[in-house]
Scaffold this active site. Structure first.
Site, PDB file in Angstrom:
ATOM      1  N   GLY A  27       0.859  -1.185   0.000  1.00 13.86           N
ATOM      2  CA  GLY A  27       0.000   0.000   0.000  1.00 13.86           C
ATOM      3  C   GLY A  27       0.891   1.229   0.000  1.00 13.86           C
ATOM      4  O   GLY A  27       1.795   1.324  -0.827  1.00 13.86           O
ATOM      5  N   SER A  83       5.894  -5.431  -1.218  1.00 15.07           N
ATOM      6  CA  SER A  83       5.877  -4.018  -1.605  1.00 15.07           C
ATOM      7  C   SER A  83       6.204  -3.129  -0.386  1.00 15.07           C
ATOM      8  O   SER A  83       7.317  -3.207   0.116  1.00 15.07           O
ATOM      9  CB  SER A  83       4.527  -3.698  -2.252  1.00 15.07           C
ATOM     10  OG  SER A  83       4.576  -2.477  -2.943  1.00 15.07           O
ATOM     11  N   ALA A  84       5.269  -2.318   0.106  1.00 11.90           N
ATOM     12  CA  ALA A  84       5.561  -1.473   1.266  1.00 11.90           C
ATOM     13  C   ALA A  84       6.042  -2.305   2.453  1.00 11.90           C
ATOM     14  O   ALA A  84       6.884  -1.858   3.243  1.00 11.90           O
ATOM     15  CB  ALA A  84       4.321  -0.661   1.653  1.00 11.90           C
ATOM     16  N   HIS A 114       8.622  -3.214  -7.123  1.00  7.44           N
ATOM     17  CA  HIS A 114       8.012  -2.828  -8.405  1.00  7.44           C
ATOM     18  C   HIS A 114       9.048  -2.161  -9.300  1.00  7.44           C
ATOM     19  O   HIS A 114       8.733  -1.183  -9.988  1.00  7.44           O
ATOM     20  CB  HIS A 114       6.843  -1.849  -8.218  1.00  7.44           C
ATOM     21  CG  HIS A 114       5.708  -2.330  -7.382  1.00  7.44           C
ATOM     22  ND1 HIS A 114       4.650  -3.053  -7.878  1.00  7.44           N
ATOM     23  CD2 HIS A 114       5.452  -2.178  -6.056  1.00  7.44           C
ATOM     24  CE1 HIS A 114       3.787  -3.317  -6.901  1.00  7.44           C
ATOM     25  NE2 HIS A 114       4.242  -2.804  -5.786  1.00  7.44           N
ATOM     26  N   GLU A 153       8.742  -6.835 -10.650  1.00  8.67           N
ATOM     27  CA  GLU A 153       7.520  -7.492 -10.186  1.00  8.67           C
ATOM     28  C   GLU A 153       7.631  -8.999 -10.370  1.00  8.67           C
ATOM     29  O   GLU A 153       8.033  -9.473 -11.432  1.00  8.67           O
ATOM     30  CB  GLU A 153       6.316  -6.913 -10.926  1.00  8.67           C
ATOM     31  CG  GLU A 153       6.119  -5.451 -10.562  1.00  8.67           C
ATOM     32  CD  GLU A 153       4.807  -4.869 -11.069  1.00  8.67           C
ATOM     33  OE1 GLU A 153       4.268  -5.358 -12.061  1.00  8.67           O
ATOM     34  OE2 GLU A 153       4.333  -3.894 -10.437  1.00  8.67           O
TER      35      GLU A 153
END
Lengths: 241, 241
Positions: free
Chosen positions: A94, A124-125, A161, A196
């Site tokens: 997020g 990700s985060a 990413h 990714e």
């Protein structure tokens, strides 16, 4: 020795439809029969996001005991009291600034820093939060994070990413590589640009790239392409070389 | 009444080769015969960047008196003492976090906040700095900015280099629109997504978009496309509507 950390760029490689389908094997080893504490604070709707990730993981791994850490009366205490043989934490994606702010405010950040013996998964985060700082996030600073230090489960930075420049673009904004080069104008620590579908696994004092390719950026060195399966253990000893 | 602020997304529209060639008219009105204090702190090599921008502006406007603010013994004092009838400040682009940090440390940020009577021009990070906060930057947080408050020459936020989603992309990272929607999960102030080549001019209590198109994001509203030439004066009174 710290427990395993499994750090995803995101939930799927380019073109793949099913989240985490490409990562069933490492996830199964990492989670097994354990309770999975999901930390959704990077997201907007915390219940909905927890449900979405639980469903995605069960779709790949079968029935799991996924629990939203945000539902605990004192999430930091839950981390402090977690059984390292039966519980794993998974920090979702997020907005990294929001994640850092909320986990700083509720004490989960400090609790995670103190529990290197607890298995950590991130996407990700959540992978940004496993690094020394959150300074290689791609996110917009929608809130003051209250600090840039992070959990530090690995000694290098992840850029999730990771995106190659589009040769046909006329856009004048910085490419991702240019942003990481700016990071190295100010900081010495290496950055792994995880495309990714890629992940890093820190296990038994080894560091391995898998799932997809990555690009390694070190201050004062040319960037290097890394195929899936690359052993990066040497980086653990020389993260700022 | 505050002096004019001329806030560029960046130095040129898509496909244009010559920086600021499309903006000669507003720049000429804004700078005229004035001394132009260039603030290069978002960049890496401050002297080189100042020289590059001075050359680009002179290429379009003819001979100018461009001076690097970083070369002053006390840049904040230079701003405090500037003659509003003879001097203009121009804050250049680069990394917004670095710009906020350096201008916070050297006092230029506070000096600029106190000089609403001084004409302000900005590009990219320099336009972010003209907003209430730097929270709608696209940049990587390569340094702790030391705070998120900015100069506040306009009451709305600019997202420079605004980028439309690529319909052919399989990339799972957030689109720019999604990032701005996340901003509105946490903040109420409107965001003008300035496409490359666009600028906002705040003059005599009017606010005008020109140079290229933009996309307006307001909390609780659908995004709106804005053609070049749009009068946005109404936003000045209702920046959080």
């Amino acid at each position: 020795m710290p427990a395993d950390a499994l750090l995803f760029s995101n939930s799927r490689p380019p073109g793949a439809a099913v989240p985490f389908a490409h990562a069933a094997e490492p996830l199964r080893r990492h989670v097994g029969e354990r309770t999975l504490w999901f930390a959704p604070w990077a997201g907007g709707d915390l219940d909905a996001y927890t449900g979405f990730v639980a469903e995605a993981l069960e779709n790949v791994l079968g029935p799991l005991d996924v629990r939203g850490l945000h539902r605990e009366p004192d999430p930091a205490a839950t981390i402090r009291d977690a059984d390292p043989d039966r519980e794993t934490v998974f920090v979702g994606g997020g907005n990294t600034f929001r994640l850092r702010r909320r986990t700083g405010d509720n004490g989960v950040l400090d609790a995670l820093k103190a529990r290197e013996d607890l298995r950590y998964a991130g996407a990700s985060a959540g992978s940004n939060l496993a690094c020394p700082t959150i300074m290689t996030t791609n996110d917009m600073p929608i809130v003051d994070p209250g600090g840039y230090d992070a959990v530090g489960r690995i000694p290098v930075q992840i850029n999730p990413h990771y995106l190659d420049p589009d040769p046909h673009s006329t856009h004048r904004g910085e490419t991702r590589q240019q942003r990481i080069e700016e990071f190295h104008e100010e900081n010495a620590v290496a950055v792994v640009g995880l495309r990714e579908g890629a992940w890093l696994l820190h296990s038994d004092d080894t560091l391995t790239l898998d799932g997809y390719t990555a690009r390694l950026f070190r201050r004062g060195h040319e960037p290097v392409e890394l195929p899936a399966g690359t052993d990066l253990t040497w980086l653990l000893a020389t993260p700022t070389s």
